[in-house]
Design a protein around this motif. Structure first.
Motif, PDB file in Angstrom:
ATOM      1  N   ASP A 228      -0.146 -27.194 -10.242  1.00 34.74           N
ATOM      2  CA  ASP A 228      -0.717 -26.074 -10.990  1.00 34.74           C
ATOM      3  C   ASP A 228      -1.077 -26.508 -12.414  1.00 34.74           C
ATOM      4  OD1 ASP A 228      -0.437 -24.427  -8.844  1.00 34.74           O
ATOM      5  OD2 ASP A 228       0.932 -22.995  -9.800  1.00 34.74           O
ATOM      6  N   VAL A 229      -0.180 -27.231 -13.065  1.00 40.86           N
ATOM      7  CA  VAL A 229      -0.436 -27.691 -14.435  1.00 40.86           C
ATOM      8  C   VAL A 229      -1.657 -28.601 -14.464  1.00 40.86           C
ATOM      9  CG1 VAL A 229       0.465 -29.051 -16.357  1.00 40.86           C
ATOM     10  CG2 VAL A 229       1.957 -27.448 -15.156  1.00 40.86           C
ATOM     11  N   ALA A 230      -1.749 -29.523 -13.494  1.00 40.59           N
ATOM     12  CA  ALA A 230      -2.889 -30.440 -13.446  1.00 40.59           C
ATOM     13  C   ALA A 230      -4.200 -29.680 -13.272  1.00 40.59           C
ATOM     14  CB  ALA A 230      -2.705 -31.443 -12.308  1.00 40.59           C
ATOM     15  N   ALA A 231      -4.207 -28.680 -12.384  1.00 37.31           N
ATOM     16  CA  ALA A 231      -5.427 -27.896 -12.145  1.00 37.31           C
ATOM     17  C   ALA A 231      -5.836 -27.109 -13.385  1.00 37.31           C
ATOM     18  CB  ALA A 231      -5.213 -26.955 -10.962  1.00 37.31           C
ATOM     19  N   VAL A 232      -4.852 -26.545 -14.074  1.00 37.58           N
ATOM     20  CA  VAL A 232      -5.158 -25.768 -15.275  1.00 37.58           C
ATOM     21  C   VAL A 232      -5.712 -26.676 -16.378  1.00 37.58           C
ATOM     22  CG1 VAL A 232      -4.120 -24.441 -17.150  1.00 37.58           C
ATOM     23  CG2 VAL A 232      -3.550 -23.898 -14.797  1.00 37.58           C
ATOM     24  N   ASP A 249      -0.335 -22.455 -25.527  1.00 37.44           N
ATOM     25  CA  ASP A 249      -0.035 -23.336 -24.401  1.00 37.44           C
ATOM     26  C   ASP A 249       1.395 -23.136 -23.910  1.00 37.44           C
ATOM     27  OD1 ASP A 249       0.951 -24.364 -26.800  1.00 37.44           O
ATOM     28  OD2 ASP A 249       0.763 -26.451 -26.170  1.00 37.44           O
ATOM     29  N   ARG A 250       2.301 -22.778 -24.806  1.00 37.79           N
ATOM     30  CA  ARG A 250       3.681 -22.517 -24.387  1.00 37.79           C
ATOM     31  C   ARG A 250       3.739 -21.306 -23.466  1.00 37.79           C
ATOM     32  NH1 ARG A 250       4.605 -23.182 -30.290  1.00 37.79           N
ATOM     33  NH2 ARG A 250       4.533 -20.908 -30.287  1.00 37.79           N
ATOM     34  N   THR A 251       3.013 -20.244 -23.818  1.00 37.38           N
ATOM     35  CA  THR A 251       2.964 -19.046 -22.975  1.00 37.38           C
ATOM     36  C   THR A 251       2.433 -19.399 -21.592  1.00 37.38           C
ATOM     37  OG1 THR A 251       2.193 -17.990 -25.027  1.00 37.38           O
ATOM     38  CG2 THR A 251       2.356 -16.607 -23.072  1.00 37.38           C
ATOM     39  N   LEU A 252       1.390 -20.192 -21.568  1.00 40.55           N
ATOM     40  CA  LEU A 252       0.772 -20.586 -20.298  1.00 40.55           C
ATOM     41  C   LEU A 252       1.758 -21.327 -19.409  1.00 40.55           C
ATOM     42  CD1 LEU A 252      -1.730 -20.946 -18.487  1.00 40.55           C
ATOM     43  CD2 LEU A 252      -2.334 -22.944 -19.884  1.00 40.55           C
ATOM     44  N   LEU A 253       2.510 -22.253 -19.970  1.00 44.94           N
ATOM     45  CA  LEU A 253       3.449 -23.041 -19.172  1.00 44.94           C
ATOM     46  C   LEU A 253       4.602 -22.187 -18.648  1.00 44.94           C
ATOM     47  CD1 LEU A 253       3.532 -26.302 -21.318  1.00 44.94           C
ATOM     48  CD2 LEU A 253       2.340 -25.930 -19.138  1.00 44.94           C
ATOM     49  N   VAL A 316       6.028 -11.130 -11.672  1.00 42.76           N
ATOM     50  CA  VAL A 316       6.072  -9.823 -11.012  1.00 42.76           C
ATOM     51  C   VAL A 316       4.707  -9.137 -11.015  1.00 42.76           C
ATOM     52  CG1 VAL A 316       8.511  -9.424 -11.472  1.00 42.76           C
ATOM     53  CG2 VAL A 316       6.809  -8.709 -13.164  1.00 42.76           C
ATOM     54  N   ASP A 317       3.757  -9.676 -11.726  1.00 45.91           N
ATOM     55  CA  ASP A 317       2.420  -9.091 -11.764  1.00 45.91           C
ATOM     56  C   ASP A 317       1.590  -9.629 -10.602  1.00 45.91           C
ATOM     57  OD1 ASP A 317       0.228  -7.641 -13.424  1.00 45.91           O
ATOM     58  OD2 ASP A 317      -0.618  -9.631 -13.026  1.00 45.91           O
ATOM     59  N   ASP A 318       0.982  -8.721  -9.833  1.00 47.16           N
ATOM     60  CA  ASP A 318       0.232  -9.144  -8.650  1.00 47.16           C
ATOM     61  C   ASP A 318      -0.915 -10.092  -8.995  1.00 47.16           C
ATOM     62  OD1 ASP A 318       1.792  -7.811  -6.851  1.00 47.16           O
ATOM     63  OD2 ASP A 318       0.516  -6.033  -6.727  1.00 47.16           O
ATOM     64  N   ALA A 319      -1.618  -9.793 -10.079  1.00 45.25           N
ATOM     65  CA  ALA A 319      -2.752 -10.643 -10.450  1.00 45.25           C
ATOM     66  C   ALA A 319      -2.284 -12.053 -10.782  1.00 45.25           C
ATOM     67  CB  ALA A 319      -3.492 -10.032 -11.631  1.00 45.25           C
ATOM     68  N   LEU A 320      -1.155 -12.166 -11.469  1.00 50.03           N
ATOM     69  CA  LEU A 320      -0.616 -13.477 -11.812  1.00 50.03           C
ATOM     70  C   LEU A 320      -0.160 -14.220 -10.561  1.00 50.03           C
ATOM     71  CD1 LEU A 320       0.282 -15.549 -13.917  1.00 50.03           C
ATOM     72  CD2 LEU A 320       2.425 -14.262 -14.180  1.00 50.03           C
ATOM     73  N   PRO A 325      -4.515 -21.391  -9.629  1.00 50.21           N
ATOM     74  CA  PRO A 325      -4.013 -21.936 -10.908  1.00 50.21           C
ATOM     75  C   PRO A 325      -5.027 -21.864 -12.037  1.00 50.21           C
ATOM     76  CG  PRO A 325      -3.357 -23.352  -9.095  1.00 50.21           C
ATOM     77  CD  PRO A 325      -4.263 -22.316  -8.502  1.00 50.21           C
ATOM     78  N   GLU A 326      -6.282 -22.211 -11.748  1.00 42.36           N
ATOM     79  CA  GLU A 326      -7.303 -22.206 -12.798  1.00 42.36           C
ATOM     80  C   GLU A 326      -7.682 -20.798 -13.250  1.00 42.36           C
ATOM     81  OE1 GLU A 326      -9.376 -22.953  -8.789  1.00 42.36           O
ATOM     82  OE2 GLU A 326      -7.538 -23.560  -9.844  1.00 42.36           O
TER      83      GLU A 326
END
Length: 364
Positions: A228-232, A249-253, A316-320, A325-326
């Motif tokens: 996932d990290v590589a794709a993002v 970037d911290r939030t994303l990880l 817990v969010d369906d969209a997430l 990953p991208e």
């Protein structure tokens, strides 16, 4: 030092070393509008929709060997990396302006790309002196050609000096070409650039290389998370998810880790100074709380014996959860754009877009 466009990329005259000062009026094309002595953050400059100078630099350097680049501003560093990928030969030597290497420590996408190039010995990067000390401007030199950045603010271009007829240099995007120069003249330009690089200060890039970043993720977390990290990283533009606002970037990880139910402790072990060193581990607590407050993830206490409780991250969010990953960055940007209350929690009246509660709906 002023930011990339607020200070001269080279002397206004190709034969002059007269510098422009940090107090000069900023370039109207400068995206930050800053005239301070600090280098800009990567997130302040990128994504950049149109930059003819950067395109010209990439075209001019692609395929060349043994390049020495000095006085390099942040905005041109990606062009050097792109050109280096299409070139061969010994490592390119790059002396950046003050503050550029430091800014890479807060830029996950560009910082890991530069660190990768350094680790594989594709480039060697240092920090040179500010251009207001009579050191000369931005120059890209190789044994048979030299390209200098010239012109007034907002209208920078490349002036090329080459041995031979100069036709190839013009095709590479240089606006001005001086041909028929003796090899000795170019040897002098190359030697001058090499001397400026030799006098520059070695400064480590405080960001892990891509391969070290992903290898650590696989070892401490798991393969799915690392993928996932590589794709993002491949999908993000330079400057996205910098550390200039709440969504970083911290939030994303943290969000990516929550998609795989990882322990917060394991994530912090990976990113912290004892791991790959993206940022101090304690800085991620704020991002975890921000994601919980916006109801994107849960932070579940896990009993692990005596000591401080551990938290398991769970999306817990369906969209997430459903996003590729991208697509995760877009999900986060959409949720963080919604208003929050004074405690930082999501305002449900805004997120529900005016929907009435169930007890007020008409029953048939």
């Amino acid at each position: 030092m002023a930011d990339d466009d607020a200070k001269a990329d080279s002397p206004p005259d190709a034969a002059s070393d007269a510098p422009e000062t940090a107090s000069d009026t900023p370039d109207a094309a400068d995206p930050t509008g800053a005239a301070s002595g600090d280098a800009p953050e990567v997130a302040d400059l990128f994504p950049r929709s149109d930059d003819p100078l950067a395109e010209a630099v990439e075209a001019a350097l692609s395929g060349r060997s043994a390049v020495v680049a000095v006085g390099v501003p942040l905005r041109l560093l990606p062009s050097l990396l792109a050109a280096r990928e299409r070139s061969s030969g010994p490592p390119w030597r790059i002396a950046c302006r003050p503050g550029v290497v430091d800014a890479l420590s807060r830029a996950l996408v560009l910082g890991t790309a530069v660190a990768e190039a350094v680790e594989t010995d594709a480039i060697r990067i240092r920090t040179g002196e500010s251009l207001d000390r009579g050191t000369g401007g931005t120059l890209f030199a190789s044994p048979n050609r030299a390209d200098a950045v010239v012109g007034p603010r907002g209208d920078r271009s490349l002036a090329t000096t080459a041995v031979g007829d100069g036709a190839d240099a013009a095709d590479d995007g240089a606006d001005a070409v001086e041909d028929g120069n003796s090899p000795a003249a170019l040897d002098g330009a190359y030697a001058a650039a090499a001397a400026r690089f030799a006098a520059a200060t070695t400064e480590p890039v405080e960001m892990p290389s891509r391969r070290r970043l992903l290898a650590g993720a696989r070892a401490i977390l798991d393969d799915r998370f690392a993928n996932d990290v590589a794709a993002v990283l491949e999908s993000l533009a330079l400057g996205e998810f910098g550390r200039t606002d709440d969504l970083s970037d911290r939030t994303l990880l943290v969000a990516l880790a929550a998609r795989h139910d990882h322990l917060f402790r394991d994530l912090r072990t990976w990113v912290g100074v004892d791991g790959v060193g993206i940022a101090p581990a304690q800085e991620f607590t704020r991002d975890r709380r921000a994601l919980v407050e916006r109801e994107l993830i849960e932070s579940i206490k896990v009993p692990m014996g005596p000591g401080r409780p551990m938290f398991r991250l769970r999306a817990v969010d369906d969209a997430l959860l459903r996003a590729r990953p991208e697509e995760v960055p877009s999900v986060l940007e959409g949720r963080f754009a919604l208003p929050t209350d004074s405690d930082g929690r999501l305002r449900h009246d805004a997120s529900r877009e005016g929907r009435r509660p169930v007890w007020e709906r008409r029953r048939w």
